[in-house]
Write a protein that holds these residues in place. Structure first.
Motif, PDB file in Angstrom:
ATOM      1  N   GLY A  99      -3.923   7.850   4.462  1.00  0.00           N
ATOM      2  CA  GLY A  99      -4.754   6.765   4.972  1.00  0.00           C
ATOM      3  C   GLY A  99      -4.247   5.385   4.599  1.00  0.00           C
ATOM      4  O   GLY A  99      -5.011   4.419   4.609  1.00  0.00           O
ATOM      5  N   LYS A 100      -2.949   5.278   4.274  1.00  0.00           N
ATOM      6  CA  LYS A 100      -2.369   3.971   3.926  1.00  0.00           C
ATOM      7  C   LYS A 100      -2.597   2.955   5.037  1.00  0.00           C
ATOM      8  O   LYS A 100      -2.979   1.825   4.779  1.00  0.00           O
ATOM      9  N   GLY A 101      -2.346   3.387   6.278  1.00  0.00           N
ATOM     10  CA  GLY A 101      -2.501   2.473   7.406  1.00  0.00           C
ATOM     11  C   GLY A 101      -3.926   1.980   7.554  1.00  0.00           C
ATOM     12  O   GLY A 101      -4.161   0.791   7.767  1.00  0.00           O
ATOM     13  N   THR A 102      -4.877   2.873   7.401  1.00  0.00           N
ATOM     14  CA  THR A 102      -6.287   2.497   7.493  1.00  0.00           C
ATOM     15  C   THR A 102      -6.636   1.475   6.430  1.00  0.00           C
ATOM     16  O   THR A 102      -7.227   0.427   6.716  1.00  0.00           O
ATOM     17  N   GLN A 103      -6.246   1.754   5.193  1.00  0.00           N
ATOM     18  CA  GLN A 103      -6.586   0.842   4.095  1.00  0.00           C
ATOM     19  C   GLN A 103      -5.788  -0.459   4.174  1.00  0.00           C
ATOM     20  O   GLN A 103      -6.321  -1.533   3.858  1.00  0.00           O
ATOM     21  N   ALA A 104      -4.543  -0.393   4.612  1.00  0.00           N
ATOM     22  CA  ALA A 104      -3.744  -1.616   4.774  1.00  0.00           C
ATOM     23  C   ALA A 104      -4.389  -2.525   5.818  1.00  0.00           C
ATOM     24  O   ALA A 104      -4.498  -3.740   5.619  1.00  0.00           O
ATOM     25  N   ASN A 105      -4.827  -1.946   6.921  1.00  0.00           N
ATOM     26  CA  ASN A 105      -5.469  -2.745   7.977  1.00  0.00           C
ATOM     27  C   ASN A 105      -6.789  -3.337   7.508  1.00  0.00           C
ATOM     28  O   ASN A 105      -7.106  -4.493   7.820  1.00  0.00           O
ATOM     29  N   LYS A 106      -7.573  -2.585   6.749  1.00  0.00           N
ATOM     30  CA  LYS A 106      -8.853  -3.095   6.244  1.00  0.00           C
ATOM     31  C   LYS A 106      -8.617  -4.256   5.269  1.00  0.00           C
ATOM     32  O   LYS A 106      -9.312  -5.273   5.319  1.00  0.00           O
ATOM     33  N   LEU A 107      -7.631  -4.110   4.394  1.00  0.00           N
ATOM     34  CA  LEU A 107      -7.326  -5.180   3.438  1.00  0.00           C
ATOM     35  C   LEU A 107      -6.793  -6.416   4.163  1.00  0.00           C
ATOM     36  O   LEU A 107      -7.201  -7.545   3.872  1.00  0.00           O
ATOM     37  N   ALA A 108      -5.895  -6.206   5.115  1.00  0.00           N
ATOM     38  CA  ALA A 108      -5.335  -7.338   5.866  1.00  0.00           C
ATOM     39  C   ALA A 108      -6.416  -8.090   6.616  1.00  0.00           C
ATOM     40  O   ALA A 108      -6.413  -9.323   6.657  1.00  0.00           O
ATOM     41  N   GLU A 109      -7.360  -7.354   7.188  1.00  0.00           N
ATOM     42  CA  GLU A 109      -8.463  -8.003   7.900  1.00  0.00           C
ATOM     43  C   GLU A 109      -9.295  -8.840   6.934  1.00  0.00           C
ATOM     44  O   GLU A 109      -9.688  -9.962   7.242  1.00  0.00           O
ATOM     45  N   LYS A 110      -9.533  -8.304   5.741  1.00  0.00           N
ATOM     46  CA  LYS A 110     -10.340  -9.021   4.747  1.00  0.00           C
ATOM     47  C   LYS A 110      -9.674 -10.327   4.301  1.00  0.00           C
ATOM     48  O   LYS A 110     -10.341 -11.332   4.135  1.00  0.00           O
ATOM     49  N   ILE A 111      -8.345 -10.295   4.102  1.00  0.00           N
ATOM     50  CA  ILE A 111      -7.659 -11.492   3.604  1.00  0.00           C
ATOM     51  C   ILE A 111      -7.047 -12.337   4.720  1.00  0.00           C
ATOM     52  O   ILE A 111      -6.479 -13.397   4.463  1.00  0.00           O
ATOM     53  N   ASP A 125       2.640  -1.567   4.458  1.00  0.00           N
ATOM     54  CA  ASP A 125       2.185  -0.186   4.514  1.00  0.00           C
ATOM     55  C   ASP A 125       3.388   0.745   4.414  1.00  0.00           C
ATOM     56  O   ASP A 125       4.158   0.860   5.354  1.00  0.00           O
ATOM     57  N   GLY A 126       3.558   1.375   3.227  1.00  0.00           N
ATOM     58  CA  GLY A 126       4.547   2.433   3.096  1.00  0.00           C
ATOM     59  C   GLY A 126       5.946   2.036   2.688  1.00  0.00           C
ATOM     60  O   GLY A 126       6.836   2.879   2.656  1.00  0.00           O
ATOM     61  N   THR A 127       6.205   0.812   2.376  1.00  0.00           N
ATOM     62  CA  THR A 127       7.512   0.382   1.880  1.00  0.00           C
ATOM     63  C   THR A 127       7.276  -0.333   0.563  1.00  0.00           C
ATOM     64  O   THR A 127       6.369  -1.164   0.496  1.00  0.00           O
ATOM     65  N   PRO A 128       7.992   0.012  -0.486  1.00  0.00           N
ATOM     66  CA  PRO A 128       9.196   0.853  -0.572  1.00  0.00           C
ATOM     67  C   PRO A 128       8.867   2.336  -0.681  1.00  0.00           C
ATOM     68  O   PRO A 128       7.821   2.713  -1.193  1.00  0.00           O
ATOM     69  N   ARG A 129       9.805   3.150  -0.204  1.00  0.00           N
ATOM     70  CA  ARG A 129       9.685   4.606  -0.301  1.00  0.00           C
ATOM     71  C   ARG A 129      10.649   5.182  -1.327  1.00  0.00           C
ATOM     72  O   ARG A 129      10.461   6.298  -1.786  1.00  0.00           O
ATOM     73  N   THR A 130      11.709   4.438  -1.630  1.00  0.00           N
ATOM     74  CA  THR A 130      12.694   4.896  -2.615  1.00  0.00           C
ATOM     75  C   THR A 130      12.910   3.785  -3.634  1.00  0.00           C
ATOM     76  O   THR A 130      12.709   2.603  -3.334  1.00  0.00           O
ATOM     77  N   VAL A 131      13.338   4.182  -4.821  1.00  0.00           N
ATOM     78  CA  VAL A 131      13.470   3.209  -5.907  1.00  0.00           C
ATOM     79  C   VAL A 131      14.533   2.153  -5.600  1.00  0.00           C
ATOM     80  O   VAL A 131      14.422   1.016  -6.065  1.00  0.00           O
ATOM     81  N   ASP A 132      15.540   2.475  -4.789  1.00  0.00           N
ATOM     82  CA  ASP A 132      16.560   1.468  -4.462  1.00  0.00           C
ATOM     83  C   ASP A 132      16.015   0.382  -3.537  1.00  0.00           C
ATOM     84  O   ASP A 132      16.566  -0.714  -3.463  1.00  0.00           O
ATOM     85  N   GLN A 133      14.904   0.646  -2.853  1.00  0.00           N
ATOM     86  CA  GLN A 133      14.294  -0.376  -2.004  1.00  0.00           C
ATOM     87  C   GLN A 133      13.488  -1.388  -2.819  1.00  0.00           C
ATOM     88  O   GLN A 133      13.239  -2.496  -2.351  1.00  0.00           O
ATOM     89  N   VAL A 134      13.111  -1.020  -4.044  1.00  0.00           N
ATOM     90  CA  VAL A 134      12.246  -1.878  -4.863  1.00  0.00           C
ATOM     91  C   VAL A 134      12.916  -3.207  -5.207  1.00  0.00           C
ATOM     92  O   VAL A 134      12.356  -4.267  -4.904  1.00  0.00           O
ATOM     93  N   MET A 173       0.861  -1.179   0.000  1.00  0.00           N
ATOM     94  CA  MET A 173       0.000   0.000   0.000  1.00  0.00           C
ATOM     95  C   MET A 173       0.900   1.231   0.000  1.00  0.00           C
ATOM     96  O   MET A 173       1.685   1.430   0.926  1.00  0.00           O
ATOM     97  N   LEU A 174       0.787   2.051  -1.050  1.00  0.00           N
ATOM     98  CA  LEU A 174       1.593   3.264  -1.166  1.00  0.00           C
ATOM     99  C   LEU A 174       0.709   4.488  -1.353  1.00  0.00           C
ATOM    100  O   LEU A 174      -0.416   4.386  -1.825  1.00  0.00           O
ATOM    101  N   GLY A 175       1.254   5.632  -1.015  1.00  0.00           N
ATOM    102  CA  GLY A 175       0.576   6.908  -1.175  1.00  0.00           C
ATOM    103  C   GLY A 175       1.298   7.935  -0.337  1.00  0.00           C
ATOM    104  O   GLY A 175       2.195   7.603   0.447  1.00  0.00           O
ATOM    105  N   PRO A 176       0.921   9.201  -0.468  1.00  0.00           N
ATOM    106  CA  PRO A 176       1.607  10.242   0.295  1.00  0.00           C
ATOM    107  C   PRO A 176       1.324  10.127   1.791  1.00  0.00           C
ATOM    108  O   PRO A 176       0.349   9.506   2.212  1.00  0.00           O
ATOM    109  N   SER A 177       2.174  10.742   2.580  1.00  0.00           N
ATOM    110  CA  SER A 177       1.986  10.778   4.030  1.00  0.00           C
ATOM    111  C   SER A 177       0.600  11.301   4.346  1.00  0.00           C
ATOM    112  O   SER A 177       0.124  12.243   3.723  1.00  0.00           O
TER     113      SER A 177
END
Length: 190
Positions: A12-24, A84-93, A5-9
């Motif tokens: 709501g990444k955490g909210t959506q990550a938790n909702k998806l994790a709960e679903k699966i 939730d929130g990783t990767p943040r930089t292209v070298d982490q990909v 799950m990516l998006g700007p600070s």
């Protein structure tokens, strides 16, 4: 199934990550939450990372990958995962791809929450107000740090999106709608 799950600070990444994790029925790995927890516990890597995040900068590759790896190493990935929130930089990909490959898994989809920075800023201000009431303000929620995070995000996100788009793994979600509608769109697109 491994989802990112990516998006700007503040989007709501955490909210959506938790909702998806709960679903699966899978765990969530939030590098930001994990860094904050480790910093409170006095972990030297997390304290060094905190110096960067307090200025609104991404933590150096070696620090963040070490911390994320230590969190991922203890998980049973067969249950799936939402990051939730990783990767943040292209070298982490490529590092993340190689990490999952070494464990016999691969990233299923990367969900990018398409959010105007003005909306993210508004949400962060709301979170700050809520956190102030309960006495839990984050040290990286200063105006300067927030603007710096937005600048870092704007600079680093496009190459990450391009990489996953080329792999056919990028899912763009309209995040300018109510939380439940965003969750519904994520589920429909997966």
């Amino acid at each position: 199934m491994i989802f990112i799950m990516l998006g700007p600070s503040g989007c709501g990444k955490g909210t959506q990550a938790n909702k998806l994790a709960e679903k699966i029925g899978s765990p969530v790995v939030s590098s930001g939450e994990f860094l904050r927890r480790l910093a409170l516990a006095g972990d030297p890597r997390a304290l060094k990372a905190k110096e960067f995040t307090d200025r609104g900068e991404w933590s150096p590759f070696e620090i963040i990958t070490s911390i994320v790896k230590s969190e991922l190493d203890v998980l049973d990935l067969s249950k799936g995962l939402v990051m939730d929130g990783t990767p943040r930089t292209v070298d982490q990909v490529p590092w993340l791809d190689e990490y999952f490959k070494s464990r016999g898994f691969e990233i299923t989809k990367v969900i990018h929450l398409e959010t105007a920075l003005a909306e993210s800023f508004k949400r962060i201000r709301g979170r700050i107000a809520d956190d102030t009431v309960v006495g839990k303000v984050r040290s990286d929620d200063t105006d300067g740090a927030i603007r710096a995070r937005f600048n870092s995000y704007t600079t680093t996100i496009q190459p990450i999106k391009d990489y996953y788009q080329k792999q056919g793994k990028l899912v763009l979600v309209n995040n300018q709608q109510p939380i439940e509608d965003v969750h519904r769109e994520i589920c429909q697109k997966l």
